[in-house]
Write an enzyme that holds these catalytic residues in place. Sequence first.
Site, PDB file in Angstrom:
ATOM      1  N   SER A 126     -39.283  60.958  13.215  1.00 41.32           N
ATOM      2  CA  SER A 126     -38.051  61.237  12.578  1.00 41.32           C
ATOM      3  C   SER A 126     -36.551  61.568  13.255  1.00 41.32           C
ATOM      4  CB  SER A 126     -38.402  63.329  12.685  1.00 41.32           C
ATOM      5  OG  SER A 126     -37.291  63.388  11.845  1.00 41.32           O
ATOM      6  N   TYR A 150     -41.404  71.693  16.780  1.00 40.74           N
ATOM      7  CA  TYR A 150     -41.327  70.504  15.814  1.00 40.74           C
ATOM      8  C   TYR A 150     -40.667  68.937  16.607  1.00 40.74           C
ATOM      9  CZ  TYR A 150     -41.421  67.090  11.973  1.00 40.74           C
ATOM     10  OH  TYR A 150     -41.049  65.871  11.899  1.00 40.74           O
ATOM     11  N   LYS A 154     -42.154  65.200  18.556  1.00 42.19           N
ATOM     12  CA  LYS A 154     -42.063  64.289  18.175  1.00 42.19           C
ATOM     13  C   LYS A 154     -41.290  62.951  18.892  1.00 42.19           C
ATOM     14  CE  LYS A 154     -43.365  64.048  13.908  1.00 42.19           C
ATOM     15  NZ  LYS A 154     -44.698  63.910  13.143  1.00 42.19           N
TER      16      LYS A 154
HETATM   17  P1  NAD Z   1     -46.889  66.473   5.147  1.00 38.70           P
HETATM   18  O1  NAD Z   1     -47.487  67.725   5.096  1.00 38.70           O
HETATM   19  O2  NAD Z   1     -47.062  66.035   3.596  1.00 38.70           O
HETATM   20  O3  NAD Z   1     -48.406  65.516   5.329  1.00 38.70           O
HETATM   21  C1  NAD Z   1     -48.890  65.805   6.163  1.00 38.70           C
HETATM   22  C2  NAD Z   1     -50.459  65.527   6.305  1.00 38.70           C
HETATM   23  O4  NAD Z   1     -51.149  65.857   7.525  1.00 38.70           O
HETATM   24  C3  NAD Z   1     -51.192  66.559   5.340  1.00 38.70           C
HETATM   25  O5  NAD Z   1     -52.273  65.980   5.016  1.00 38.70           O
HETATM   26  C4  NAD Z   1     -51.785  67.059   6.254  1.00 38.70           C
HETATM   27  O6  NAD Z   1     -53.428  67.872   5.520  1.00 38.70           O
HETATM   28  C5  NAD Z   1     -52.276  66.802   7.395  1.00 38.70           C
HETATM   29  N1  NAD Z   1     -52.751  66.946   8.723  1.00 38.70           N
HETATM   30  C6  NAD Z   1     -51.681  67.492   9.349  1.00 38.70           C
HETATM   31  N2  NAD Z   1     -52.321  67.921  10.798  1.00 38.70           N
HETATM   32  C7  NAD Z   1     -53.174  67.079  10.904  1.00 38.70           C
HETATM   33  C8  NAD Z   1     -54.165  67.312  11.297  1.00 38.70           C
HETATM   34  N3  NAD Z   1     -54.759  67.566  12.990  1.00 38.70           N
HETATM   35  N4  NAD Z   1     -55.720  66.467  11.563  1.00 38.70           N
HETATM   36  C9  NAD Z   1     -55.318  65.729  10.002  1.00 38.70           C
HETATM   37  N5  NAD Z   1     -54.891  65.996   9.557  1.00 38.70           N
HETATM   38  C10 NAD Z   1     -53.711  66.714   9.785  1.00 38.70           C
HETATM   39  O7  NAD Z   1     -46.228  66.127   5.301  1.00 38.70           O
HETATM   40  P2  NAD Z   1     -45.016  64.589   5.406  1.00 38.70           P
HETATM   41  O8  NAD Z   1     -43.468  64.436   4.552  1.00 38.70           O
HETATM   42  O9  NAD Z   1     -46.102  63.342   4.332  1.00 38.70           O
HETATM   43  O10 NAD Z   1     -45.235  63.998   6.476  1.00 38.70           O
HETATM   44  C11 NAD Z   1     -46.063  62.985   7.643  1.00 38.70           C
HETATM   45  C12 NAD Z   1     -45.307  62.538   9.047  1.00 38.70           C
HETATM   46  O11 NAD Z   1     -43.908  61.653   8.754  1.00 38.70           O
HETATM   47  C13 NAD Z   1     -45.165  64.440   9.789  1.00 38.70           C
HETATM   48  O12 NAD Z   1     -45.860  63.513  11.148  1.00 38.70           O
HETATM   49  C14 NAD Z   1     -43.836  64.196   9.707  1.00 38.70           C
HETATM   50  O13 NAD Z   1     -43.762  64.718  10.399  1.00 38.70           O
HETATM   51  C15 NAD Z   1     -43.096  62.970   9.642  1.00 38.70           C
HETATM   52  N6  NAD Z   1     -42.088  63.164   8.547  1.00 38.70           N
HETATM   53  C16 NAD Z   1     -41.562  64.006   7.549  1.00 38.70           C
HETATM   54  C17 NAD Z   1     -40.027  64.188   7.163  1.00 38.70           C
HETATM   55  C18 NAD Z   1     -40.516  64.822   5.495  1.00 38.70           C
HETATM   56  O14 NAD Z   1     -38.632  65.121   5.670  1.00 38.70           O
HETATM   57  N7  NAD Z   1     -41.035  64.552   4.824  1.00 38.70           N
HETATM   58  C19 NAD Z   1     -39.468  63.441   7.960  1.00 38.70           C
HETATM   59  C20 NAD Z   1     -39.721  62.690   9.470  1.00 38.70           C
HETATM   60  C21 NAD Z   1     -40.733  62.478  10.197  1.00 38.70           C
HETATM   61  C1  WQD Z   2     -30.617  69.173   3.170  1.00 37.86           C
HETATM   62  C2  WQD Z   2     -29.543  69.654   3.211  1.00 37.86           C
HETATM   63  C3  WQD Z   2     -29.361  71.883   4.209  1.00 37.86           C
HETATM   64  C4  WQD Z   2     -32.193  73.726   1.633  1.00 37.86           C
HETATM   65  C5  WQD Z   2     -35.881  68.917   7.743  1.00 37.86           C
HETATM   66  C6  WQD Z   2     -36.281  68.355   9.159  1.00 37.86           C
HETATM   67  C7  WQD Z   2     -36.400  67.286   9.554  1.00 37.86           C
HETATM   68  C8  WQD Z   2     -37.113  66.058   9.182  1.00 37.86           C
HETATM   69  C9  WQD Z   2     -36.011  66.389   7.685  1.00 37.86           C
HETATM   70  C10 WQD Z   2     -39.105  66.184   9.484  1.00 37.86           C
HETATM   71  C11 WQD Z   2     -28.754  70.533   4.673  1.00 37.86           C
HETATM   72  C12 WQD Z   2     -29.373  71.624   3.259  1.00 37.86           C
HETATM   73  C13 WQD Z   2     -31.334  73.047   2.734  1.00 37.86           C
HETATM   74  C14 WQD Z   2     -32.007  74.508   0.704  1.00 37.86           C
HETATM   75  C15 WQD Z   2     -29.880  73.837   2.106  1.00 37.86           C
HETATM   76  N1  WQD Z   2     -38.081  66.837   9.096  1.00 37.86           N
HETATM   77  N2  WQD Z   2     -30.315  72.961   3.189  1.00 37.86           N
HETATM   78  N3  WQD Z   2     -30.623  75.081   1.027  1.00 37.86           N
HETATM   79  O1  WQD Z   2     -32.937  69.780   7.420  1.00 37.86           O
HETATM   80  O2  WQD Z   2     -31.864  67.536   6.777  1.00 37.86           O
HETATM   81  O3  WQD Z   2     -34.128  67.760   7.771  1.00 37.86           O
HETATM   82  O4  WQD Z   2     -36.115  67.449   7.065  1.00 37.86           O
HETATM   83  O5  WQD Z   2     -39.086  65.010  10.629  1.00 37.86           O
HETATM   84  O6  WQD Z   2     -36.786  67.031  10.596  1.00 37.86           O
HETATM   85  O7  WQD Z   2     -35.339  69.151   9.951  1.00 37.86           O
HETATM   86  O8  WQD Z   2     -33.349  68.344   5.821  1.00 37.86           O
HETATM   87  O9  WQD Z   2     -34.081  69.041   3.662  1.00 37.86           O
HETATM   88  O10 WQD Z   2     -34.041  71.151   5.134  1.00 37.86           O
HETATM   89  O11 WQD Z   2     -31.828  69.725   3.609  1.00 37.86           O
HETATM   90  O12 WQD Z   2     -28.479  74.350   1.364  1.00 37.86           O
HETATM   91  O13 WQD Z   2     -32.426  75.417   0.318  1.00 37.86           O
HETATM   92  O14 WQD Z   2     -29.925  70.235   2.593  1.00 37.86           O
HETATM   93  O15 WQD Z   2     -28.271  72.866   5.858  1.00 37.86           O
HETATM   94  O16 WQD Z   2     -27.602  70.556   4.591  1.00 37.86           O
HETATM   95  P1  WQD Z   2     -32.810  68.703   7.384  1.00 37.86           P
HETATM   96  P2  WQD Z   2     -33.564  69.406   4.397  1.00 37.86           P
END
Ligand code: NAD
Ligand code: WQD
Length: 343
Positions: A126, A150, A154
Amino acid sequence: MTQPILITGGTGFIGSHTALVLAQAGVPIVILDNLCNSSPKVLDRLARLGVTPLEFVQADIRDAQALDDLFARHAFEGVVHFAGLKAVGESVAQPLRYLDNNVSGTLSLLQAMERAQVRRVVFSSSATVYGDPAVVPIAESAPLTATNPYGRSKLMCEDALRELHSADPRWRIAILRYFNPVGAHESGLLGEAPNGIPNNLMPYITQVALGQRDALQIFGNDYATPDGTGVRDYLHVMDLAQGHLAALKALGASDTPQLLTVNLGTGQGVSVQQMVDTFAHVNGVPIAHRVVARRPGDVAQCLADPSLAKALLNWQTELGLERMCADAWRWQSMNPQGFDTPL
Ligand code: NAD
Ligand code: WQD
């Protein structure tokens, strides 16, 4: 790829879209998920999109026996590892749960892969590993830091993968640092279905659009950005899914380094206000909003330099902001109860 790819977390938001992209590219897949943050009904939706038959294993990545059983049944070519917990605020309140699930879980998976001699992995990292970036757009060489448990999880997984590769270069590892994934599959059958109050901007906006929430709170309009609201690099989840296919292919190629660390983003900054305005304009739905105080831990701007992904993976985003807003709204309006909506 003729041997299957294991997708951990494959019923989640990004995993389900990636499962579809891999299957449509002819890659055989198996999904493992413990369903702690996703619905098994995702599998019905994937079937409706033509991903059938599809083997699904409900198990936790920390369950070594379940992993050994699965690896004994399939000669996996590699693993795309999404499984993890991702709520930043929750991680601050429950650091041990996050470190156990995300770090112990990843180590457990890597150990099972080692036992089975499957040494190809694509890991969901991330942009959070850049903390509060001193320079934007952010290159992969930027300093790494963790500002919450978190992010720490990562970073610890990334470090473990780097150590593993230096100990045994037979490992082929892609560390993908996602920026802000949004949107949904154009069919409206797959999308993001958070439990409870959404933490992230786009699902909050779609729930306001639907009338499930009164108004979006914009967290601060006094940042050093053009309109004062926070700027992020939003990318369409289908582009992100394509990035995983590109990474799997690159890990098989002889002319590519086999420890890849790349940003997946657009390189384009979008402010919260711009997102609200674009969503309202594209979908013809007004988004009630009010400005409130900054959210603790937020940064002003977070933007990818996506040039390394282009050079190493031949990947770049194709779908713009309007498409992200249209697809997110189609998904939400077709599925007011998420995957529990009968379709
Ligand atoms: P999500 O929660 O929709 O998907 C994650 C899945 O992993 C879920 O279906 C959950 O049930 C499963 N899971 C969690 N822990 C588990 C375990 N111990 N064993 C088996 N299954 C497990 O999240 P997402 O948005 O699809 O994110 C997927 C990956 O990408 C995550 O690792 C997240 O940290 C990373 N990521 C997400 C974002 C984002 O903004 N969505 C951004 C950067 C990184
Ligand atoms: C985006 C923008 C908020 C909600 C997070 C995690 C990051 C990654 C992606 C996993 C920001 C603003 C948000 C609301 C708002 N996840 N906002 N009102 O914070 O960039 O990233 O998700 O790895 O690690 O930190 O994403 O969608 O929460 O926010 O004004 O109700 O929207 O302040 O500027 P963020 P976000």
